[in-house]
Motif scaffolding. Structure first.
Motif, mmCIF file in Angstrom:
data_model
loop_
_atom_site.group_PDB
_atom_site.id
_atom_site.type_symbol
_atom_site.label_atom_id
_atom_site.label_comp_id
_atom_site.label_asym_id
_atom_site.label_seq_id
_atom_site.Cartn_x
_atom_site.Cartn_y
_atom_site.Cartn_z
ATOM 1 N N ASN A 153 16.527 -14.319 83.250
ATOM 2 C CA ASN A 153 15.487 -13.566 83.932
ATOM 3 C C ASN A 153 14.121 -13.938 83.400
ATOM 4 O O ASN A 153 13.218 -14.259 84.155
ATOM 5 N N CYS A 164 21.060 -7.066 87.338
ATOM 6 C CA CYS A 164 19.606 -6.929 87.414
ATOM 7 C C CYS A 164 19.230 -5.955 88.513
ATOM 8 O O CYS A 164 19.885 -5.866 89.545
ATOM 9 N N VAL A 165 18.131 -5.257 88.299
ATOM 10 C CA VAL A 165 17.598 -4.342 89.310
ATOM 11 C C VAL A 165 17.268 -5.098 90.596
ATOM 12 O O VAL A 165 17.247 -4.526 91.676
ATOM 13 N N GLU A 166 17.051 -6.419 90.476
ATOM 14 C CA GLU A 166 16.722 -7.209 91.666
ATOM 15 C C GLU A 166 17.936 -7.458 92.554
ATOM 16 O O GLU A 166 17.807 -8.059 93.610
ATOM 17 N N GLY A 190 20.054 -4.254 83.949
ATOM 18 C CA GLY A 190 19.737 -5.473 83.216
ATOM 19 C C GLY A 190 18.451 -5.361 82.418
ATOM 20 O O GLY A 190 18.360 -5.876 81.301
ATOM 21 N N VAL A 191 17.452 -4.685 82.961
ATOM 22 C CA VAL A 191 16.172 -4.596 82.259
ATOM 23 C C VAL A 191 16.291 -3.876 80.926
ATOM 24 O O VAL A 191 15.396 -3.983 80.086
#
Ligand SMILES: Nc1nc2c(c(=O)[nH]1)N[C@H]1C(S)=C(S)[C@@H](COP(=O)(O)O)O[C@H]1N2
Ligand SMILES: [Mo]
Length: 389
Positions: free
Chosen positions: A243, A291-293, A375-376
């Motif tokens: 990331n 991941c938030v994405e 994930g962050v």
């Protein structure tokens, strides 16, 4: 002060009624209430799903004091955030079709009849703007492009509430029309019915196409089809995407320095070198990075249990913990863990990834990995662990 809600408003001159404002400027086909209802139901399912999964993701990322998010199931956040992003992407063609069906209303005559009508139209403007913003800004965030002057996450969160509020108001106002067009009427083989079926087939094909070409970012077996998704699931060292690289985080020197130590601050504070960490009991955990994405990838991690490090520092078993990165700036340099995560045997200070020592971009010399966690919050290049209670 007393305002009659149904007060009639002055009308614009009839001479303005030209172009799309003409009577019968639009043929009725596919701009009819039945089509609007059918598409509206689909948009509603999409937004309801995104709203619920978004709330869960939000609670996991910012747990309020009264809630201790559980560290199980380990794939919880992978599922809710994967569904959130995939359904958001799939809803885009449906919303487009719905807006196309109802756009002639933009030119309805007269533009406003009464105060009540004006409020109703205003609420629809809020609904359309909010819905478009959520989908467009959400997608741009997933491809890591944030052209806005404001922070994405709070904007996405608050506009979601406003949009859902406007949606509920819209459903209440339109309840009679929706009820009248909810069930299919036996209309036989009419041209309108055929046109509607054609539209729905095209729509299903578009939704299928955007989903198949993006969902591989979260469903690993479909990764070969993942043509439109921003991330290649196994494109990175140790078969895991990166990331933020160590160079971008400005930690290349500090992470490789021979003098790197892990400090554990608590009742009995101590420091460990990487060799000391490797000499402690090592454990394995199969946990995804989610991941938030919207991308997520399963991985095998090896390292030291967080709870072992804390026991050694004399922390009580209900302790909360702060984990701090070598990174000097950036939103993701610090994370906090509630006791459920701290105690979980799968929560590791990882040293290995997929059978090899961590690469620098995945957080060498040590990074946090915990189950059911955004994930962050899986902090890389860890330098300090602080016992908070
Ligand atoms: N120190 C630090 N840790 C971080 C980040 C970061 O920017 N700085 N990014 C986070 C984000 S958003 C994700 S999705 C994961 C990704 O881990 P990976 O790059 O090893 O795949 O790391 C997290 N850990
Ligand atoms: Mo992330």
């Amino acid at each position: 002060l007393y305002v009659r809600f149904d007060v009639k408003l002055p009308q614009p001159p009839v001479a303005w009624r030209r172009g799309p404002l003409r009577a019968a400027a639009f043929s009725a086909s596919l701009h009819d209430p039945r089509t609007a209802t059918v598409l509206g139901r689909l948009v509603g399912v999409g937004f309801a799903t995104c709203f619920m999964t978004g709330l869960i993701s939000h609670l996991l990322k910012h747990p309020p004091g009264w809630l201790m998010p559980p560290s199980r199931p380990v794939w919880g956040y992978r599922l809710t955030q994967g569904v959130h992003v995939a359904v958001g992407i799939a809803t885009a063609p449906v919303l487009t079709a719905k807006l196309w069906t109802v756009y002639p209303k933009l030119f309805a005559w007269p533009p406003v009849r009464s105060l009540r009508h004006a409020v109703e139209r205003l609420s629809i403007a809020v609904l359309v703007a909010g819905a478009l913003f959520e989908l467009v800004a959400g997608y741009l965030n997933a491809i890591q492009w944030n052209p806005w002057p404001f922070a994405f996450v709070p904007a996405h969160f608050w506009v979601a509430w406003i949009t859902v509020g406007a949606l509920l108001l819209h459903l209440a106002v339109k309840a009679p029309v929706i009820a009248a067009n909810w069930r299919r009427v036996r209309e036989g083989r009419t041209a309108a019915g055929a046109a509607r079926r054609g539209l729905l087939i095209w729509l299903a094909a578009s939704v299928g196409l955007v989903t198949l070409t993006t969902v591989g970012q979260a469903i690993t077996p479909l990764k070969r089809l993942d043509l439109l998704a921003p991330r290649e699931p196994d494109d990175g060292p140790e078969d895991l995407p990166v990331n933020r690289t160590a160079a971008a985080a400005g930690v290349l020197g500090a992470a490789r320095a021979a003098g790197w130590r892990l400090s554990v601050l608590g009742p009995r504070a101590y420091e460990l070198s990487l060799a000391d960490l490797r000499a402690m009991p090592q454990h394995l955990a199969s946990l995804p990075i989610s991941c938030v994405e919207g991308w997520s990838v399963p991985a095998r991690w090896g390292g030291v249990r967080l709870r072992d490090l804390l026991t050694r520092a004399g922390a009580c078993s209900a302790a909360r913990v702060r984990v701090v990165s070598l990174e000097r700036r950036g939103q993701h340099r610090v994370t906090e863990l509630d006791p459920d995560y701290v105690r979980d045997p799968l929560t590791l200070l990882a040293l290995d990834l997929n059978g090899a020592p961590l690469s620098i971009d995945h957080g060498f010399p040590a990074r946090l990995i915990a189950p059911d966690r955004p994930g962050v919050e899986q902090t890389k290049w860890v330098t300090r662990i602080e016992v908070l209670t």
